[in-house]
Design an enzyme around this catalytic site. Structure first.
Site, PDB file in Angstrom:
ATOM      1  N   PRO A  10       0.791  -1.226   0.000  1.00  0.00           N
ATOM      2  CG  PRO A  10      -0.096  -1.060   2.144  1.00  0.00           C
ATOM      3  CD  PRO A  10       0.564  -2.030   1.204  1.00  0.00           C
ATOM      4  CG  ASN A  11      -0.302   4.220   1.346  1.00  0.00           C
ATOM      5  OD1 ASN A  11      -1.294   4.746   0.845  1.00  0.00           O
ATOM      6  ND2 ASN A  11      -0.327   3.618   2.518  1.00  0.00           N
ATOM      7  NE  ARG A  18       3.908   6.679   1.705  1.00  0.00           N
ATOM      8  CZ  ARG A  18       4.134   5.464   2.140  1.00  0.00           C
ATOM      9  NH1 ARG A  18       4.618   4.554   1.313  1.00  0.00           N
ATOM     10  NH2 ARG A  18       3.875   5.134   3.371  1.00  0.00           N
ATOM     11  CE1 TYR A  23       8.867   5.195   3.052  1.00  0.00           C
ATOM     12  CE2 TYR A  23       7.231   6.957   3.109  1.00  0.00           C
ATOM     13  CZ  TYR A  23       7.753   5.794   3.630  1.00  0.00           C
ATOM     14  OH  TYR A  23       7.165   5.221   4.732  1.00  0.00           O
ATOM     15  CG  ASN A  74       8.379  -1.847   0.260  1.00  0.00           C
ATOM     16  OD1 ASN A  74       7.822  -1.920   1.362  1.00  0.00           O
ATOM     17  ND2 ASN A  74       8.952  -0.735  -0.174  1.00  0.00           N
ATOM     18  CB  ALA A  77       1.510   0.293   6.508  1.00  0.00           C
ATOM     19  CD  GLU A  98      10.797  -7.225   6.342  1.00  0.00           C
ATOM     20  OE1 GLU A  98      11.146  -8.256   6.945  1.00  0.00           O
ATOM     21  OE2 GLU A  98      10.331  -6.219   6.918  1.00  0.00           O
ATOM     22  CG  HIS A 100      10.953  -2.088   4.725  1.00  0.00           C
ATOM     23  ND1 HIS A 100       9.588  -2.091   4.590  1.00  0.00           N
ATOM     24  CD2 HIS A 100      11.279  -3.217   5.379  1.00  0.00           C
ATOM     25  CE1 HIS A 100       9.105  -3.184   5.163  1.00  0.00           C
ATOM     26  NE2 HIS A 100      10.114  -3.888   5.646  1.00  0.00           N
ATOM     27  NE  ARG A 107      10.031   6.072   8.684  1.00  0.00           N
ATOM     28  CZ  ARG A 107       9.055   5.925   7.792  1.00  0.00           C
ATOM     29  NH1 ARG A 107       9.123   4.936   6.901  1.00  0.00           N
ATOM     30  NH2 ARG A 107       8.031   6.742   7.786  1.00  0.00           N
TER      31      ARG A 107
HETATM   32  C1  DQA Z   1       8.122   1.184   3.838  1.00  0.00           C
HETATM   33  C2  DQA Z   1       8.211   1.371   5.348  1.00  0.00           C
HETATM   34  C3  DQA Z   1       6.866   1.141   6.005  1.00  0.00           C
HETATM   35  O1  DQA Z   1       6.963   1.354   7.403  1.00  0.00           O
HETATM   36  C4  DQA Z   1       5.845   2.121   5.439  1.00  0.00           C
HETATM   37  O2  DQA Z   1       4.574   1.857   6.015  1.00  0.00           O
HETATM   38  C5  DQA Z   1       5.788   2.100   3.968  1.00  0.00           C
HETATM   39  C6  DQA Z   1       7.044   2.059   3.222  1.00  0.00           C
HETATM   40  C7  DQA Z   1       9.450   1.540   3.138  1.00  0.00           C
HETATM   41  O3  DQA Z   1       9.613   1.139   1.992  1.00  0.00           O
HETATM   42  O4  DQA Z   1      10.287   2.234   3.716  1.00  0.00           O
HETATM   43  O5  DQA Z   1       4.729   2.223   3.367  1.00  0.00           O
HETATM   44  O6  DQA Z   1       7.835  -0.181   3.556  1.00  0.00           O
END
Ligand code: DQA
Length: 147
Positions: A10-11, A18, A23, A74, A77, A98, A100, A107
């Protein structure tokens, strides 16, 4: 030829707009292009996907069976909340790296917990978009010799 799935949660479709201070300015399609370039260098192929919906991500992990040798995930959240994604990885036994963009450990405390980490081969975080290429390289190495 080895084929990997790069799956985004998501997102992440909003990358570039964003919270650029967290990011960066690179968009998801630019990251996709970088993944294809890295794949070509390594002599593999990658498929790239994104969904804002947890169930779609579960389906994508299930459907990866028999098609992809591994997944760079990735989960956004959902990393911090989703037992369903953890179970999907355990159930399919597909090797997952995994990933990010940000360093989740530097964080907020709620980002320190990952439901993916216990069922992943390993975790890469904090290197921004370059992390995708690192994750693909690491996953190929793992598939070749188990490292
Ligand atoms: C994320 C880190 C997560 O905590 C966050 O909710 C994201 C992006 C990252 O790529 O840094 O949506 O996965």
């Amino acid at each position: 030829m080895t084929s990997l799935l790069v799956l985004n949660g998501p997102n992440l479709n909003l990358l570039g707009q964003r919270q650029p201070e967290v990011y960066g300015h690179t968009t998801l399609s630019q990251i996709e292009e970088q993944c294809h370039q890295m794949a070509e260098r390594l002599g593999i192929t990658v498929a790239f996907g994104q969904s804002n919906h947890e169930g779609d991500l579960v389906d994508a992990i299930h459907n990866a069976r028999g098609t992809y040798a591994g997944i760079v995930l990735n989960a956004g959240a959902y990393t911090h909340t989703s037992i369903a994604l953890m179970d999907a990885i355990s159930s399919t036994q597909i090797p997952v790296v995994e990933l990010h963009l940000s360093n989740i450990h530097a964080r907020e405390a709620y980002r320190h917990r990952s439901y993916i980490a216990p069922v992943a081969v390993g975790q890469i975080c904090g290197f921004g978009p370059a992390g995708y290429s690192l994750a693909i390289t690491a996953l190929v190495g793992h598939l070749e010799d188990g490292t």
